[in-house]
Design an enzyme around this catalytic site. Structure first.
Site, PDB file in Angstrom:
ATOM      1  N   GLU A 268       0.839  -1.215   0.000  1.00  6.55           N
ATOM      2  CA  GLU A 268       0.000   0.000   0.000  1.00  6.55           C
ATOM      3  C   GLU A 268       0.867   1.254   0.000  1.00  6.55           C
ATOM      4  O   GLU A 268       0.867   2.016   0.971  1.00  6.55           O
ATOM      5  CB  GLU A 268      -0.879   0.005   1.261  1.00  6.55           C
ATOM      6  CG  GLU A 268      -1.773  -1.195   1.399  1.00  6.55           C
ATOM      7  CD  GLU A 268      -2.481  -1.239   2.755  1.00  6.55           C
ATOM      8  OE1 GLU A 268      -2.105  -0.490   3.682  1.00  6.55           O
ATOM      9  OE2 GLU A 268      -3.415  -2.028   2.870  1.00  6.55           O
ATOM     10  N   PRO A 269       1.624   1.483  -1.062  1.00  8.97           N
ATOM     11  CA  PRO A 269       2.496   2.659  -1.059  1.00  8.97           C
ATOM     12  C   PRO A 269       1.704   3.959  -1.261  1.00  8.97           C
ATOM     13  O   PRO A 269       0.769   4.013  -2.062  1.00  8.97           O
ATOM     14  CB  PRO A 269       3.401   2.410  -2.275  1.00  8.97           C
ATOM     15  CG  PRO A 269       2.567   1.570  -3.193  1.00  8.97           C
ATOM     16  CD  PRO A 269       1.683   0.726  -2.314  1.00  8.97           C
ATOM     17  N   GLY A 270       2.079   4.969  -0.515  1.00 11.11           N
ATOM     18  CA  GLY A 270       1.543   6.312  -0.736  1.00 11.11           C
ATOM     19  C   GLY A 270       2.678   7.175  -1.250  1.00 11.11           C
ATOM     20  O   GLY A 270       2.815   7.447  -2.443  1.00 11.11           O
ATOM     21  N   TYR A 311       6.545  16.933  11.437  1.00 10.19           N
ATOM     22  CA  TYR A 311       7.496  15.812  11.585  1.00 10.19           C
ATOM     23  C   TYR A 311       8.954  16.268  11.482  1.00 10.19           C
ATOM     24  O   TYR A 311       9.833  15.420  11.278  1.00 10.19           O
ATOM     25  CB  TYR A 311       7.269  14.767  10.485  1.00 10.19           C
ATOM     26  CG  TYR A 311       5.838  14.382  10.227  1.00 10.19           C
ATOM     27  CD1 TYR A 311       5.129  13.619  11.147  1.00 10.19           C
ATOM     28  CD2 TYR A 311       5.201  14.765   9.045  1.00 10.19           C
ATOM     29  CE1 TYR A 311       3.818  13.254  10.894  1.00 10.19           C
ATOM     30  CE2 TYR A 311       3.892  14.401   8.793  1.00 10.19           C
ATOM     31  CZ  TYR A 311       3.207  13.649   9.723  1.00 10.19           C
ATOM     32  OH  TYR A 311       1.910  13.294   9.471  1.00 10.19           O
ATOM     33  N   CYS A 337       0.286  33.055  10.900  1.00  9.92           N
ATOM     34  CA  CYS A 337       0.614  33.696  12.172  1.00  9.92           C
ATOM     35  C   CYS A 337       0.895  32.644  13.224  1.00  9.92           C
ATOM     36  O   CYS A 337       0.131  32.453  14.183  1.00  9.92           O
ATOM     37  CB  CYS A 337      -0.505  34.633  12.584  1.00  9.92           C
ATOM     38  SG  CYS A 337      -0.458  36.107  11.582  1.00  9.92           S
ATOM     39  N   GLU A 338       1.938  31.961  13.012  1.00 15.59           N
ATOM     40  CA  GLU A 338       2.409  30.879  13.880  1.00 15.59           C
ATOM     41  C   GLU A 338       3.754  30.502  13.251  1.00 15.59           C
ATOM     42  O   GLU A 338       3.943  30.696  12.048  1.00 15.59           O
ATOM     43  CB  GLU A 338       1.423  29.712  13.780  1.00 15.59           C
ATOM     44  CG  GLU A 338       1.784  28.584  14.643  1.00 15.59           C
ATOM     45  CD  GLU A 338       0.555  27.749  15.082  1.00 15.59           C
ATOM     46  OE1 GLU A 338       0.802  26.691  15.604  1.00 15.59           O
ATOM     47  OE2 GLU A 338      -0.608  28.159  14.904  1.00 15.59           O
TER      48      GLU A 338
HETATM   49  N1  LLP Z   1      -1.200   1.810   4.597  1.00 19.12           N
HETATM   50  C1  LLP Z   1      -1.672   2.264   5.767  1.00 19.12           C
HETATM   51  C2  LLP Z   1      -2.612   1.440   6.521  1.00 19.12           C
HETATM   52  C3  LLP Z   1      -1.271   3.524   6.242  1.00 19.12           C
HETATM   53  O1  LLP Z   1      -1.744   3.948   7.393  1.00 19.12           O
HETATM   54  C4  LLP Z   1      -0.364   4.300   5.474  1.00 19.12           C
HETATM   55  C5  LLP Z   1       0.064   5.603   5.944  1.00 19.12           C
HETATM   56  C6  LLP Z   1       0.096   3.801   4.244  1.00 19.12           C
HETATM   57  C7  LLP Z   1      -0.338   2.544   3.841  1.00 19.12           C
HETATM   58  C8  LLP Z   1       1.028   4.568   3.328  1.00 19.12           C
HETATM   59  O2  LLP Z   1       2.242   4.924   3.886  1.00 19.12           O
HETATM   60  P1  LLP Z   1       3.348   5.632   2.937  1.00 19.12           P
HETATM   61  O3  LLP Z   1       3.705   4.632   1.868  1.00 19.12           O
HETATM   62  O4  LLP Z   1       2.735   6.846   2.355  1.00 19.12           O
HETATM   63  O5  LLP Z   1       4.485   5.956   3.837  1.00 19.12           O
HETATM   64  N2  LLP Z   1       1.509  12.014   7.082  1.00 19.12           N
HETATM   65  C9  LLP Z   1       2.763  11.307   7.288  1.00 19.12           C
HETATM   66  C10 LLP Z   1       2.679   9.879   6.905  1.00 19.12           C
HETATM   67  C11 LLP Z   1       1.587   9.171   7.635  1.00 19.12           C
HETATM   68  C12 LLP Z   1       1.230   7.929   7.022  1.00 19.12           C
HETATM   69  C13 LLP Z   1      -0.015   7.349   7.618  1.00 19.12           C
HETATM   70  N3  LLP Z   1      -0.311   6.084   7.080  1.00 19.12           N
HETATM   71  C14 LLP Z   1       3.880  12.009   6.528  1.00 19.12           C
HETATM   72  O6  LLP Z   1       3.590  12.994   5.856  1.00 19.12           O
HETATM   73  O7  LLP Z   1       5.044  11.612   6.629  1.00 19.12           O
END
Ligand code: LLP
Length: 410
Positions: A268-270, A311, A337-338
Site C-alpha cells: 500500500e504505497p503512498g 514531523y 501567524c504561527e
Molecule cells: N497503509 C496504511 C494502513 C497507512 O496507514 C499508510 C500511511 C500507508 C499505507 C502509506 O504509507 P506511505 O507509503 O505513504 O508511507 N503524514 C505522514 C505519513 C503518515 C502515514 C499514515 N499512514 C507524513 O507525511 O510523513
C-alpha cells in the site's frame, strides 16, 4: 523536474509558465514520475503475484486517483469517504481495501454494502462482524507485529504501544473468534510505519504474519502495507527497491511453498508513488533581514504543507526564478501567524521579492493534509500528463470559507 537552459521544466513544460497561467501558490504534479515509481515497484516484484493498493490518504485528488487506476493499481482507503472517492474515480470495489482504525461499526457496515475488501483492526469489531454476518463476507485482519519501523515516532505504527491493528499477542484470541463465528478470513495485513529504509522491517513483520497465516487455511493475500522511504534531498538515502523486492520475494515464495496454496502479495504505497511527483510553487512576498539570518517569507505556510512543522521533515527548496544568481543563506518561512518554517539555513540562488520558489516532495501528504487555517485558501492543483498541463482542482474562493457556516442573529 529537470533543469534546461536555466529553466525548471516538467515534461518540457516551464514551471514558471504554470504559475503565469494558474497563479501562485500552486501544487504541480508530474504524472510521468508517478508512472516511473509504479513501474519500478512492479518491476522489483516480478516473481510474485503482486497487487498495489495506492494509499490514497497521501493524495486523493480524483484525477490522480484515475491516473493511478489507469496504471493498474487498486486502493488503500481509511475512511468511508475515501472509499466513496475511490468508487467515484472508477475503482472496482473489490480492488479497494478499507482499513478503518477504530471507526463506528455503522461505517464498517456501510463499507460492506459497497463491496470493498474489509480489513478489521480490533477483536471487538471482528466479533460484531461475526455475529452479524458469520461467514457471508470475507474479511482480512490488521495485525500489529510489534515492530519499530519508520522515520519518526509519529509515523511508527507497528510497535507494541501503537493503537493500530490487533496485537500479535492476541493471535490465539483472534483464531478463536474466527472459529466460533466461522469467519472467512481471506487476508492478513500490517502497516508498520512510513519512511522505512530497508527490507529488514518488512521481513521481520513478514515472519510474524507468516506464523499467523500458518494457522489459518483460508488466506488469499498478505498485505505488507506501505512506508517505502523516498529521498527528500540530493544524495539522501532512499529505499533500495530492487534489493527489497528480491529479499521479500524470496521469503514470500518460500512461505508460499510451505502454505501450499497460492498467495497474493499486496503493498500500500503512498509516498513512494506520489511524493517526488509533486512540487508546491510559492511566491516570495518579503525578503526580511534580521540580525542572525535573512528570512524569505512566501505566500504559503503550514496550511499548505504541514510536514516540516509536524514531523521536522526536510523538503528541498529551489529558487526557480533565478537559477544563475549566487548562492546565499536563507530561512524560508510561511505567512501563517504561527511559526511555520519550511527550511532553515538553506542555500538558495539569491532571492528577490516576487521570485517563485519550488518546494519539493509535495505530492504526498501536502494537499491532503492542508487546511484553511488563518482563513487562507487552498491552492489549485495541476497535473502535467503526456506533456499537457491540466488543472485538476480550482483555487478556493471566499465562498469556501463561508460554506456550511450558519450566521445566527446576535
Ligand atoms: N497503509 C496504511 C494502513 C497507512 O496507514 C499508510 C500511511 C500507508 C499505507 C502509506 O504509507 P506511505 O507509503 O505513504 O508511507 N503524514 C505522514 C505519513 C503518515 C502515514 C499514515 N499512514 C507524513 O507525511 O510523513
Amino acid at each position: 523536474m529537470e533543469q534546461v537552459n536555466n529553466k525548471y521544466q516538467v515534461q518540457g513544460v516551464d514551471l514558471l509558465s504554470v504559475v503565469e497561467k494558474f497563479g501562485d501558490p500552486v501544487y504541480v504534479y508530474d504524472a510521468s514520475k508517478i508512472k516511473k515509481q509504479y513501474e519500478s515497484l512492479t518491476g522489483a516484484f516480478k516473481g510474485v503475484d503482486l497487487h498495489i493498493k495506492y494509499a490514497m490518504k497521501s493524495n486523493s485528488n480524483l484525477s490522480i486517483l484515475k491516473y493511478i487506476r489507469s496504471l493498474g493499481a487498486g486502493l488503500d482507503a481509511v475512511s468511508i469517504n475515501e472509499v466513496k472517492l475511490g468508487l467515484k474515480a472508477g475503482f472496482d470495489p473489490k480492488n479497494i481495501i478499507f482499513t478503518p482504525s477504530g471507526v463506528e461499526f455503522a461505517e464498517v457496515e456501510e463499507s460492506i454494502g459497497l463491496g470493498v475488501q474489509l480489513n478489521i483492526d480490533s477483536i471487538s469489531a471482528l466479533k460484531k462482524l461475526g455475529e452479524k454476518y458469520g461467514n457471508k463476507i470475507p474479511v482480512s485482519i490488521r495485525i500489529n507485529p510489534h515492530i519499530m519501523a519508520g522515520g519518526n515516532h509519529k509515523i511508527s505504527v507497528g510497535h507494541i504501544d501503537s493503537k493500530f491493528g490487533v496485537s500479535i499477542a492476541y493471535a490465539e484470541q483472534v483464531l478463536e473468534v474466527i472459529k466460533s463465528y466461522d469467519i472467512d478470513l481471506n487476508g492478513v495485513h500490517m502497516h508498520t510505519g512510513s519512511d522505512i529504509l530497508d527490507a529488514d522491517a518488512f521481513l521481520k513483520g513478514a515472519e510474524v504474519l507468516f506464523d499467523f497465516v500458518k494457522k489459518v487455511e483460508t488466506i488469499k493475500f498478505i498485505d505488507f502495507g506501505g512506508g517505502f522511504k523516498v529521498p527528500y534531498k540530493e544524495g539522501d538515502i532512499k529505499v533500495d527497491i530492487d534489493d527489497l523486492g528480491e529479499n521479500i520475494t524470496r521469503a514470500f515464495n518460500q512461505f508460499q511453498d510451505e502454505y501450499k496454496k497460492p498467495l497474493q502479495l499486496w503493498f500500500e504505497p503512498g509516498k513512494y508513488l506520489v511524493s517526488e511527483a509533486g512540487l508546491l510553487l510559492v511566491k516570495t512576498n518579503v525578503v526580511k533581514p534580521s540580525p542572525n539570518r535573512t528570512f524569505v517569507v512566501v505566500n504559503s505556510g503550514l496550511n499548505h504543507l504541514i510536514r516540516p512543522m509536524m514531523y521536522d521533515a526536510y523538503h528541498d527548496i529551489i529558487n526557480i526564478s533565478n537559477l544563475t544568481a549566487s548562492l546565499q543563506k536563507y530561512t524560508v518561512v510561511g505567512y501563517i501567524c504561527e511559526t511555520d518554517t519550511f527550511g532553515e539555513d538553506r542555500q538558495l540562488n539569491e532571492v528577490q521579492e516576487g521570485d517563485i520558489l519550488a518546494i519539493k516532495n509535495a505530492g504526498a501528504y501536502a494537499f491532503s493534509m492542508s487546511s484553511n487555517y488563518n482563513s487562507r485558501f487552498r491552492p489549485p492543483e495541476v497535473l502535467i500528463v503526456n506533456g499537457e498541463v491540466k488543472l485538476i482542482r480550482e483555487r478556493e474562493t471566499f465562498d469556501k470559507l463561508l460554506d456550511g457556516q450558519i450566521e445566527i442573529d446576535i
